[in-house]
Design a protein around this motif. Sequence first.
Motif: not given
Length: 203
Positions: A146-162
């Motif tokens: 899950r942490e990897r998944e969240v970090l991967r999504t954050a890598a594209d510059g997504a906000t917490n809400a996104e």
Amino acid sequence: MSMIRLLLAEDQSMVREALAALLGLEPDIEVVAQVARGDEVLAAAREHSVDVALLDIEMPGMTGIEATARLRETLPDVRVVVVTTFGRPGYLRRAMESGADAFLVKDAPASQLAEAVRKVLAGERVIDPGLAAAALADGANPLTDREREVLRTAADGATNAEIAASLHLSQGTVRNYLSMAIQKLAARNRAEAVRLAREKGWL
């Protein structure tokens, strides 16, 4: 002499064609299929009855590591050699966990790649020795899936809400996963956490 039927999966056409030409010079190897996307690997392997699949890690559609897991589930007799430009210990660990039979860096000579193809077909495992040593020194990936998944999504510059919307989580849960990942990687912020995890091959 029975020919080894080989599938090449590599998204850069020049690299793929060069590899196909070099491996095609080997007297016992025939490149029967070439694909440029990870999500085309399984269908091509099945259609061309391949013995060995030579997969790059970074590909559109699906990574070589994900394609390895698919092959292992669906066509367990196909041997898998993973090659990468990035000699990251985390990649090696993940490739082996997905069922790869060999893991080599792309700048290995063609003769070494051909030898690895023969060895995996004979039931051996082949691992770049430098990467094996680095993987042991680095230890296991401390991040949860899950942490990897969240970090991967954050890598594209997504906000917490996104991130929350994309992964069907609450924003509070996303914040918790991010802060845990940042803490585990001893990073100052999420951007540094992403960079460190990528360098290790953990994302």
